[in-house]
Write an enzyme that holds these catalytic residues in place. Structure first.
Site, PDB file in Angstrom:
ATOM      1  N   HIS A  82       0.847  -1.197   0.000  1.00  0.00           N
ATOM      2  CA  HIS A  82       0.000   0.000   0.000  1.00  0.00           C
ATOM      3  C   HIS A  82       0.878   1.241   0.000  1.00  0.00           C
ATOM      4  O   HIS A  82       1.890   1.296   0.685  1.00  0.00           O
ATOM      5  CB  HIS A  82      -0.892   0.024   1.246  1.00  0.00           C
ATOM      6  CG  HIS A  82      -1.760   1.243   1.316  1.00  0.00           C
ATOM      7  ND1 HIS A  82      -2.915   1.363   0.590  1.00  0.00           N
ATOM      8  CD2 HIS A  82      -1.619   2.399   2.002  1.00  0.00           C
ATOM      9  CE1 HIS A  82      -3.457   2.548   0.843  1.00  0.00           C
ATOM     10  NE2 HIS A  82      -2.700   3.186   1.677  1.00  0.00           N
ATOM     11  N   ARG A 168     -14.413  12.462   9.715  1.00  0.00           N
ATOM     12  CA  ARG A 168     -13.136  13.107  10.059  1.00  0.00           C
ATOM     13  C   ARG A 168     -12.810  14.230   9.085  1.00  0.00           C
ATOM     14  O   ARG A 168     -12.265  15.268   9.463  1.00  0.00           O
ATOM     15  CB  ARG A 168     -12.001  12.060  10.043  1.00  0.00           C
ATOM     16  CG  ARG A 168     -12.050  11.121  11.240  1.00  0.00           C
ATOM     17  CD  ARG A 168     -11.181   9.902  11.004  1.00  0.00           C
ATOM     18  NE  ARG A 168      -9.809  10.234  10.650  1.00  0.00           N
ATOM     19  CZ  ARG A 168      -9.010   9.489   9.887  1.00  0.00           C
ATOM     20  NH1 ARG A 168      -9.442   8.343   9.399  1.00  0.00           N
ATOM     21  NH2 ARG A 168      -7.798   9.890   9.618  1.00  0.00           N
TER      22      ARG A 168
HETATM   23  N1  URA Z   1      -5.886   7.278   3.888  1.00  0.00           N
HETATM   24  C1  URA Z   1      -6.766   6.433   4.481  1.00  0.00           C
HETATM   25  O1  URA Z   1      -7.111   5.405   3.922  1.00  0.00           O
HETATM   26  N2  URA Z   1      -7.224   6.749   5.692  1.00  0.00           N
HETATM   27  C2  URA Z   1      -6.875   7.864   6.343  1.00  0.00           C
HETATM   28  O2  URA Z   1      -7.336   8.072   7.450  1.00  0.00           O
HETATM   29  C3  URA Z   1      -5.982   8.742   5.710  1.00  0.00           C
HETATM   30  C4  URA Z   1      -5.511   8.417   4.475  1.00  0.00           C
END
Ligand code: URA
Ligand code: CA
Length: 433
Positions: A82, A168
């Protein structure tokens, strides 16, 4: 249990138990706990942080909030990779066939891009005929047979993360290391990873601006992996410029093919080999990083990695012809040169600006509904550390219309050119394991 008490506990710096974290995530996923309470809790986490155990429990609660992918019918250690937000990040397309050639099963569920970050599926679809609509049986069969398959996202993976991330975003609580780390790791674990290699980007264009922040995020994710039995290694890499030269779907496929032939850009090649060597070690196909690195270099030089790319493309309906002859990929009708406005040295190339310019040319989707043009994009001709003369080409736009002056200007502004000499930027800053 009452949510208000758990908010207060975190606000006062307390440590939440597994039962308490499960209560929060289950309640929120089901809609029993309202957004305003989760917002207050996320802000408390932002200020008070979480212990490694709390972060691991939060990750697992989000992983189990929806469907999970069962890769157990696939033989071997499933090692996933990732990257935290690269621009023109072609690494996946190169790494997947490369580590598959080393015997690591690559069972990848991928998405389409939104905004300026291109999706792996969009890029692969630049190959005529290529598709990702495989049944679950075909997917498993292909991975066992060829060690590699890519399928589109399906099912309801980590709904808690989707909902919490959305919240968020509008409550100024994205920038919290426990929340970012658990968000990323929950998605990888739900997608079936046994082991994970992370590429955490740092620099002006990255999510984590400073090296210290990037290290903290990387350590948090490596700790989660340790707690949850998914061996995780994180590489911290530079984002003071885009990786490689190409940004755009066809253009990146061509760059990926070049790299698998051993003729790719130096930075992209080195990052791919570094990430891949760690994947090969985690997957048990090499004893050490050095052995893994050498193995992958050999797979490139022998042509075996390119052969695996061909098999993979053919197995998913694509024409292998374009791999021998990338000129047969979609080509844009106009090429417009962007030139240096002054003499000097390139100190930075703002990756996000380059990504947005490529999107405006049509390579990315401003909204979920937009369609994309596979042929267009940007190819840099200079990188950080290079000297340039005024009027010299620094990038070439591949466009589907003649008038792209505004976008050309944006690219020009993305290059930070100063009169003093500048070192090439370091590519890899640190490895956390
Ligand atoms: N990428 C994500 O998948 N989650 C986050 O909280 C920030 C960046
Ligand atoms: Ca690239």
């Amino acid at each position: 249990m009452r949510m208000v008490d758990l908010i207060a506990k975190k606000r006062d710096g307390g440590v939440l138990s597994k039962t308490e974290i499960d209560f929060i995530i289950e309640g929120y996923t089901k809609g029993e706990i309202p957004d305003y309470q989760l917002s207050a809790w996320a802000m408390a986490v932002y200020f008070k942080g979480m212990t490694s155990e709390e972060v691991a429990n939060l990750t697992m609660a989000m992983t189990l909030s929806g469907d999970t992918v069962d890769l157990s019918p696939i033989e071997g250690v499933k090692v996933d990779k990732h990257s935290t937000g690269g621009v023109g990040d072609t690494t996946t397309i190169i790494l997947a066939p490369l580590v598959a050639a080393a015997g690591i099963p690559v069972a990848k569920m991928s998405g389409r891009g939104l905004g300026h970050t291109g999706g792996t599926i969009d890029k692969l679809e630049a190959i005529p005929g290529f598709h990702v609509e495989l049944s679950a049986e075909e997917f498993i069969h292909n991975v066992n047979e060829f060690k590699i398959a890519v399928i589109g996202q399906s099912g309801n993976l980590t709904p808690a993360d989707k909902k919490l991330y959305g919240l968020r975003d509008v409550t100024a609580t994205v920038d919290s290391i426990p929340l970012i780390a658990s968000s990323i790791m929950s998605k990888k674990i739900a997608a079936g990873a046994d082991a994970i290699v992370l590429d955490v980007k740092t620099g002006a264009g990255a999510f984590m601006k400073s090296l210290d922040e990037a290290r903290a995020l990387a350590s948090a994710m490596v700790d989660i992996g340790r707690e949850l039995g998914r061996h995780t290694v994180a590489i911290i890499s530079d984002m003071s410029q885009p990786l490689g030269y190409a940004v755009g779907n066809s253009l990146e496929i061509k760059e990926a093919i070049d790299t698998l032939r051993g003729e790719g850009p130096e930075d992209l090649t080195r990052l791919v080999l570094t990430l891949g060597a760690h994947m090969v070690v985690l997957g048990g196909k090499a004893e050490s990083f050095e052995e893994g690195y050498q193995l992958l270099e050999e797979l490139i030089h022998s042509g075996k990695a390119l052969e695996v790319l061909k098999q993979f493309v053919v197995a998913q309906g694509g024409t292998a012809e374009v791999i021998d002859d990338p000129e047969k990929l979609p080509q844009a009708p106009y090429q417009v040169h962007v030139t240096a406005p002054v003499d000097g040295y390139i100190h930075a190339i703002q990756a996000e600006e380059i990504g947005v310019a490529a999107m405006q040319l049509g390579a990315g989707r401003p909204t979920k509904e937009s369609s994309i043009d596979l042929a267009v994009g940007v190819v840099l001709t200079k990188k950080v550390g290079h000297s340039v003369r005024q009027g010299e080409t620094i990038a070439i736009l591949h466009a589907n219309q003649e008038d792209v002056a505004a976008i050309a200007q944006k690219i020009e502004r993305a290059f930070v050119i100063q009169s003093d000499a500048c070192e090439e930027s370091a590519l890899i800053y640190d490895i956390i394991q």
